[in-house]
Scaffold this active site. Structure first.
Site, PDB file in Angstrom:
ATOM      1  N   HIS A 308      64.388  40.351   8.494  1.00  0.00           N
ATOM      2  CA  HIS A 308      65.535  40.798   9.178  1.00  0.00           C
ATOM      3  C   HIS A 308      66.334  42.079   8.255  1.00  0.00           C
ATOM      4  O   HIS A 308      66.102  41.960   7.110  1.00  0.00           O
ATOM      5  CB  HIS A 308      66.554  39.538   9.404  1.00  0.00           C
ATOM      6  CG  HIS A 308      67.600  39.432  10.258  1.00  0.00           C
ATOM      7  ND1 HIS A 308      68.852  40.322  10.026  1.00  0.00           N
ATOM      8  CD2 HIS A 308      67.732  39.375  11.561  1.00  0.00           C
ATOM      9  CE1 HIS A 308      69.427  40.367  11.190  1.00  0.00           C
ATOM     10  NE2 HIS A 308      68.737  39.830  11.981  1.00  0.00           N
ATOM     11  N   ASP A 365      64.159  34.209  16.052  1.00  0.00           N
ATOM     12  CA  ASP A 365      62.982  34.308  17.095  1.00  0.00           C
ATOM     13  C   ASP A 365      61.867  33.500  16.819  1.00  0.00           C
ATOM     14  O   ASP A 365      61.153  33.230  17.653  1.00  0.00           O
ATOM     15  CB  ASP A 365      62.730  35.731  17.471  1.00  0.00           C
ATOM     16  CG  ASP A 365      63.885  36.527  17.995  1.00  0.00           C
ATOM     17  OD1 ASP A 365      64.492  36.063  18.906  1.00  0.00           O
ATOM     18  OD2 ASP A 365      63.891  37.597  17.759  1.00  0.00           O
TER      19      ASP A 365
HETATM   20  N1  CMC Z   1      55.719  41.411   8.726  1.00  0.00           N
HETATM   21  C1  CMC Z   1      55.039  41.907   7.471  1.00  0.00           C
HETATM   22  N2  CMC Z   1      55.807  42.754   6.834  1.00  0.00           N
HETATM   23  C2  CMC Z   1      57.051  43.070   7.140  1.00  0.00           C
HETATM   24  C3  CMC Z   1      57.645  42.237   8.119  1.00  0.00           C
HETATM   25  C4  CMC Z   1      56.960  41.282   9.016  1.00  0.00           C
HETATM   26  N3  CMC Z   1      57.441  40.726   9.974  1.00  0.00           N
HETATM   27  N4  CMC Z   1      59.001  42.693   8.245  1.00  0.00           N
HETATM   28  C5  CMC Z   1      59.369  43.432   7.249  1.00  0.00           C
HETATM   29  N5  CMC Z   1      58.045  43.736   6.655  1.00  0.00           N
HETATM   30  C6  CMC Z   1      57.870  44.437   5.059  1.00  0.00           C
HETATM   31  C7  CMC Z   1      57.898  45.879   5.755  1.00  0.00           C
HETATM   32  O1  CMC Z   1      56.406  46.309   5.778  1.00  0.00           O
HETATM   33  C8  CMC Z   1      58.411  46.672   4.407  1.00  0.00           C
HETATM   34  O2  CMC Z   1      57.397  46.735   3.412  1.00  0.00           O
HETATM   35  P1  CMC Z   1      57.072  47.705   2.338  1.00  0.00           P
HETATM   36  O3  CMC Z   1      58.577  47.741   1.517  1.00  0.00           O
HETATM   37  O4  CMC Z   1      56.020  47.530   1.490  1.00  0.00           O
HETATM   38  O5  CMC Z   1      57.177  49.091   3.092  1.00  0.00           O
HETATM   39  C9  CMC Z   1      59.485  45.575   3.896  1.00  0.00           C
HETATM   40  O6  CMC Z   1      58.916  44.405   4.476  1.00  0.00           O
HETATM   41  C10 CMC Z   1      60.838  45.943   4.427  1.00  0.00           C
HETATM   42  O7  CMC Z   1      60.650  46.093   6.045  1.00  0.00           O
HETATM   43  P2  CMC Z   1      61.237  47.077   6.968  1.00  0.00           P
HETATM   44  O8  CMC Z   1      60.698  47.253   8.206  1.00  0.00           O
HETATM   45  O9  CMC Z   1      61.621  48.475   6.158  1.00  0.00           O
HETATM   46  O10 CMC Z   1      62.887  46.444   7.109  1.00  0.00           O
HETATM   47  P3  CMC Z   1      64.007  46.761   8.370  1.00  0.00           P
HETATM   48  O11 CMC Z   1      65.214  46.078   7.932  1.00  0.00           O
HETATM   49  O12 CMC Z   1      63.941  48.094   8.615  1.00  0.00           O
HETATM   50  O13 CMC Z   1      63.144  45.695   9.586  1.00  0.00           O
HETATM   51  C11 CMC Z   1      62.913  44.019  11.186  1.00  0.00           C
HETATM   52  C12 CMC Z   1      63.622  44.641   9.947  1.00  0.00           C
HETATM   53  C13 CMC Z   1      63.437  42.808  11.737  1.00  0.00           C
HETATM   54  C14 CMC Z   1      62.573  45.119  12.058  1.00  0.00           C
HETATM   55  C15 CMC Z   1      61.377  43.709  10.591  1.00  0.00           C
HETATM   56  O14 CMC Z   1      61.382  42.769   9.732  1.00  0.00           O
HETATM   57  C16 CMC Z   1      60.218  43.110  11.660  1.00  0.00           C
HETATM   58  O15 CMC Z   1      59.701  44.243  12.202  1.00  0.00           O
HETATM   59  N6  CMC Z   1      60.031  42.073  11.920  1.00  0.00           N
HETATM   60  C17 CMC Z   1      59.357  41.522  13.038  1.00  0.00           C
HETATM   61  C18 CMC Z   1      59.978  41.451  14.298  1.00  0.00           C
HETATM   62  C19 CMC Z   1      61.214  40.553  14.324  1.00  0.00           C
HETATM   63  O16 CMC Z   1      60.924  39.295  14.095  1.00  0.00           O
HETATM   64  N7  CMC Z   1      62.511  40.803  14.966  1.00  0.00           N
HETATM   65  C20 CMC Z   1      63.266  39.945  15.358  1.00  0.00           C
HETATM   66  C21 CMC Z   1      64.572  40.144  14.259  1.00  0.00           C
HETATM   67  S1  CMC Z   1      65.877  39.004  14.362  1.00  0.00           S
HETATM   68  C22 CMC Z   1      66.499  39.000  16.092  1.00  0.00           C
HETATM   69  C23 CMC Z   1      67.335  40.152  16.349  1.00  0.00           C
HETATM   70  O17 CMC Z   1      68.400  40.041  16.254  1.00  0.00           O
HETATM   71  O18 CMC Z   1      66.825  41.191  16.819  1.00  0.00           O
END
Ligand code: CMC
Length: 429
Positions: A308, A365
Site C-alpha cells: 500500500h 482487497d
Molecule cells: N508484490 C510484489 N512487490 C511489490 C508489491 C506487490 N504487491 N507492491 C509493491 N512491491 C514492491 C515494488 O516492486 C517496489 O520494490 P523495489 O523497491 O524493489 O522497486 C516496492 O515494493 C515499493 O513498491 P511501489 O510500487 O513503489 O509502491 P507504490 O506505493 O507506488 O504502490 C501499490 C502501492 C498498492 C500500487 C503496490 O503495492 C501494488 O501494486 N500492490 C498490488 C495491487 C494492490 O493490491 N492494490 C490495492 C491497494 S489497496 C486498495 C486501494 O485503496 O486502492
C-alpha cells in the site's frame, strides 16, 4: 529564521517557506509561493510525498495502522455503526441525531428508483460489458436526467438533492450493471428494505423464484461498505476532487472516480486477488512459487492485495476483513479452499525478507473478495462493490473541496522533450 518556516537553499540563495501543521501534528512545507519567489517548481511523480489539500474528513497514519473517519476509529464504526450513518458522518461532519438519521434514511429511500429511460441506455450495452464501465456510464448519464445538477454553484438545496439522489440510486445502477452482464431482467428497488438488503434483492431476485435476503449477508455487506467508505486522498478520490475543481457536476466527478477506481493497482485489485488465488489453486496451491514470482524483477507478476502507498505496518481494514471472512464463511457454512490459500500466501509473504524489508502487508482487497464470493457476488462485480462503499467518501471530499473554494487542480511538469526545431514534415504548400 522563525520556527514555523523551512529554508530551501539553491545556488547560494535561501528561500523561506511557511510550515503548516494539522490537528494530528503532521507538518507540511507549503511550497505554493516557491515559484513566485524562485522560479522553481517541485517534482514528485505519483504524488508520493505531496499533500494536495487540507482535509478534515479522514485521518490515516500508515506507520501506526490508524484509520479514522471524522475522528472515529474504523474499528469502532465497523462494530457499532451502519453504512448509512457513516455516510451521513462523512458527508455532514458529525454523527446524526436519531431525527436527522431518520430524515436522511427517508430521503434516500424515496429516491432509489431511476428514470425508466436508463433501461434503454442499459440495453445498448453488450451483455459482456464489464459492470464498472456500465456503472460509470450510467452514473454520468444522470447529468442528462437531472440537468439542474450540472451547475454545482446553482444552490445548496440542489447540491444536497444531487447527493441524496446519487446515494439512493447507486445500488440500483450497480445491481442493473450486473443484470446486464447476466442478461436477466432488472429488478426495481424495494423501499421496504434497508440499503444493503435492497441492493442484494435487486442483484439476486429472479422473476421465477422467491428471494429472501439473508441477514448474515446483509450485515456483512454493511460492514464491508463501512470499511471502504473513505480513504483520504487516494487515486479515485483525488480524481473526484480534481474533476470537481473545474466546477464539473457531482455526477460527472463521481463517474470519473469510478473509472479511476477500476484499475488493478487500486480498487480493481479485489477482482485481481481472486483471479490470482484461483490461478494458484489451479496450479497446485504452491504459495512459495508465487512469492518467488512476485520477487522476481524480470517477472511482471505482483502479489495482488499486498502493499500500500501509505500503510507501512498493516492495513487496519484488512485485519477486520480477515476476521469477518472467517466469521461469514463459518455462519454460511461455506468451506472455500481459496481462503486457506490466501492465509498460506499471507504467512509465507510475512516471513519473507523481500516483503518484510519493503513493508508489504495484506491490504483491504486481500480478503474482501473471499467474503464477496461467499455472498454469491461474481468476481467482475467486486470493484463495483468497492465503488458502492467509496461513494459517501467521494461525495464528502467533493463537497469539502467545493466548500473550501479550492482552485482548479493543475499540476506543473518538468519538460524533457525536444527544444525548438524547424519543421521537416510533408510540406502541404
Ligand atoms: N508484490 C510484489 N512487490 C511489490 C508489491 C506487490 N504487491 N507492491 C509493491 N512491491 C514492491 C515494488 O516492486 C517496489 O520494490 P523495489 O523497491 O524493489 O522497486 C516496492 O515494493 C515499493 O513498491 P511501489 O510500487 O513503489 O509502491 P507504490 O506505493 O507506488 O504502490 C501499490 C502501492 C498498492 C500500487 C503496490 O503495492 C501494488 O501494486 N500492490 C498490488 C495491487 C494492490 O493490491 N492494490 C490495492 C491497494 S489497496 C486498495 C486501494 O485503496 O486502492
Amino acid at each position: 529564521m522563525a520556527d514555523n518556516v523551512a529554508a530551501l537553499s539553491v545556488d547560494g540563495k535561501t528561500y523561506e517557506l511557511p510550515l503548516t501543521t494539522g490537528t494530528e501534528n503532521e507538518t507540511a512545507v507549503d511550497i505554493s509561493s516557491l515559484r513566485a519567489k524562485s522560479g522553481l517548481i517541485t517534482l514528485d511523480q505519483g504524488f508520493k510525498n505531496t499533500g494536495s489539500t487540507k482535509s478534515a474528513i479522514t485521518f490515516l497514519d500508515g506507520e501506526k495502522g490508524i484509520l479514522r473517519y471524522r475522528g472515529y476509529t474504523i474499528e469502532e464504526l465497523a462494530e457499532k455503526s451502519s453504512f448509512l450513518e457513516v455516510s451521513y458522518l462523512l458527508i455532514h461532519g458529525e454523527l446524526p441525531t436519531p431525527e436527522q438519521y431518520d430524515k436522511f434514511k427517508k430521503e434516500i429511500t424515496v429516491h432509489t428508483l431511476v428514470h425508466e429511460d436508463i433501461k434503454n441506455i442499459l440495453d445498448g450495452f453488450p451483455s459482456n460489458a464489464h459492470p464498472m464501465g456500465v456503472l460509470s456510464s450510467l452514473v454520468c448519464s444522470l447529468t442528462a436526467f437531472y440537468p439542474k445538477s450540472l451547475d454545482p454553484n446553482r444552490s445548496t438545496e440542489e447540491v444536497n438533492l444531487s447527493i441524496v439522489r446519487i446515494l439512493a440510486k447507486m445500488p440500483t445502477l450497480a445491481a442493473w450493471s450486473y443484470k446486464n452482464e447476466v442478461g436477466h431482467p432488472v429488478n426495481y428497488p424495494d423501499n421496504s428494505l434497508d440499503y444493503c438488503s435492497n441492493f442484494l434483492k435487486m442483484m439476486f431476485a429472479l422473476p421465477a423464484e422467491k428471494y429472501e435476503v439473508d441477514p448474515v449477508i446483509a450485515d456483512a455487506l454493511d460492514k464491508l461498505l463501512i470499511l471502504h467508505a473513505d480513504h483520504e486522498q487516494n487515486c479515485s478520490t483525488s480524481t473526484v476532487r480534481i474533476v470537481g475543481s473545474s466546477q464539473a457536476s457531482l455526477y460527472s466527478s463521481i463517474s470519473a472516480g469510478i473509472n479511476a477506481l477500476w484499475g488493478p493497482l487500486h480498487g480493481g485489485a479485489n477482482q485481481a486477488v481472486i483471479e490470482m488465488l484461483e490461478k494458484i489453486k489451479a496450479d497446485g496451491g504452491n504459495a512459495n512459487k508465487y512469492i518467488e514470482k512476485a520477487k522476481d524483477k524480470d517477472d511482471s507478476f505482483r502479489l495482488m492485495g499486498f502493499g500500500h502507498r501509505v500503510y507501512k505496518n498493516f492495513d487496519p481494514r484488512a485485519k477486520i476483513i480477515k476476521k469477518a471472512a472467517d466469521n461469514v464463511l463459518d455462519k454460511l457454512g461455506i468451506n472455500d479452499p481459496i481462503l486457506e490459500i490466501a492465509k498460506g500466501l499471507e504467512e509465507a509473504a510475512l516471513r519473507d525478507d523481500y516483503f518484510v524489508e519493503r513493508k508489504l502487508y495484506p491490504n483491504v482487497d486481500f480478503y474482501s473478495g473471499i467474503i464477496y464470493r461467499a455472498m454469491g457476488i461474481p468476481t467482475e462485480m467486486f470493484t463495483v462493490m468497492f465503488a458502492l462503499g467509496r461513494l459517501p467518501g467521494w461525495i464528502a471530499q467533493w463537497k469539502e473541496m467545493r466548500e473550501n473554494n479550492e482552485p482548479i487542480g493543475r499540476p506543473r511538469q518538468v519538460y524533457t522533450g525536444h527544444n525548438e526545431r524547424p519543421y521537416q514534415g510533408i510540406d502541404k504548400r
